[in-house]
Design a protein around this motif. Structure first.
Motif, PDB file in Angstrom:
ATOM      1  N   LYS A 149       3.376  -0.523  -5.925  1.00  0.00           N
ATOM      2  CA  LYS A 149       4.297   0.066  -6.902  1.00  0.00           C
ATOM      3  C   LYS A 149       5.156   1.141  -6.231  1.00  0.00           C
ATOM      4  O   LYS A 149       6.368   1.211  -6.451  1.00  0.00           O
ATOM      5  CB  LYS A 149       3.505   0.669  -8.063  1.00  0.00           C
ATOM      6  CG  LYS A 149       4.323   1.133  -9.218  1.00  0.00           C
ATOM      7  CD  LYS A 149       3.431   1.626 -10.354  1.00  0.00           C
ATOM      8  CE  LYS A 149       4.229   2.163 -11.512  1.00  0.00           C
ATOM      9  NZ  LYS A 149       3.374   2.666 -12.584  1.00  0.00           N
ATOM     10  N   LEU A 168       7.739  -0.499  -4.087  1.00  0.00           N
ATOM     11  CA  LEU A 168       8.810  -1.037  -4.927  1.00  0.00           C
ATOM     12  C   LEU A 168       9.757   0.076  -5.373  1.00  0.00           C
ATOM     13  O   LEU A 168      10.979  -0.101  -5.355  1.00  0.00           O
ATOM     14  CB  LEU A 168       8.213  -1.757  -6.138  1.00  0.00           C
ATOM     15  CG  LEU A 168       9.200  -2.455  -7.060  1.00  0.00           C
ATOM     16  CD1 LEU A 168       9.980  -3.521  -6.307  1.00  0.00           C
ATOM     17  CD2 LEU A 168       8.482  -3.062  -8.253  1.00  0.00           C
ATOM     18  N   GLN A 176      12.006   0.860  -2.497  1.00  0.00           N
ATOM     19  CA  GLN A 176      13.027  -0.178  -2.351  1.00  0.00           C
ATOM     20  C   GLN A 176      14.130  -0.008  -3.389  1.00  0.00           C
ATOM     21  O   GLN A 176      15.321  -0.121  -3.073  1.00  0.00           O
ATOM     22  CB  GLN A 176      12.419  -1.569  -2.483  1.00  0.00           C
ATOM     23  CG  GLN A 176      11.600  -2.008  -1.303  1.00  0.00           C
ATOM     24  CD  GLN A 176      10.975  -3.376  -1.530  1.00  0.00           C
ATOM     25  OE1 GLN A 176      10.987  -3.915  -2.633  1.00  0.00           O
ATOM     26  NE2 GLN A 176      10.415  -3.947  -0.461  1.00  0.00           N
TER      27      GLN A 176
END
Length: 120
Positions: free
Chosen positions: A34, A37, A40
């Motif tokens: 998580k 992510l 990103q």
């Protein structure tokens, strides 16, 4: 045989401890995924902002060049007000100075690169 497998209560506790450890590891793995992510997504946002900023910069430069072209195309011999004529002479001079400092004038304004100063 291990100590955990020989005594039923300890066997139960060992299984619970193993399950707990497995759950903790899985939870950490999910958290790490998580977090990765999120990084990103944040990187994509930054790239999008940089791209938008670059596009906005190009648009500002385009508008500035357009304004410069309008100023450079003004025929000073048609201006009667001496203050207004002086203003446009100053603006034309600043535009030429800006271009001479950054690039070849002919590349931007070929029709004005050899223009002589208009008489009053």
């Amino acid at each position: 045989p291990s100590f955990c497998s020989s005594v039923p209560l300890f066997h139960l506790l060992c299984n619970l401890l193993e399950q707990f450890n497995k759950n903790v590891v899985e939870k950490e793995a999910r958290k790490t995924a998580k977090d990765a992510l999120k990084v990103q997504i944040e990187e994509r946002k930054v790239k999008a902002m940089e791209k938008m900023t670059a596009n906005e910069k190009r648009e500002i430069e385009r508008k500035e060049k357009e304004t410069d072209m309008q100023i450079m195309s003004i025929n000073l011999s048609e201006i009667q007000d001496s203050r207004q004529k002086a203003y446009y002479n100053m603006m034309k001079s600043q535009i030429m100075d800006k271009l001479m400092g950054s690039a070849n004038v002919e590349a931007y304004y070929p029709q004005y690169s050899n223009e002589d100063e208009d008489e009053e």
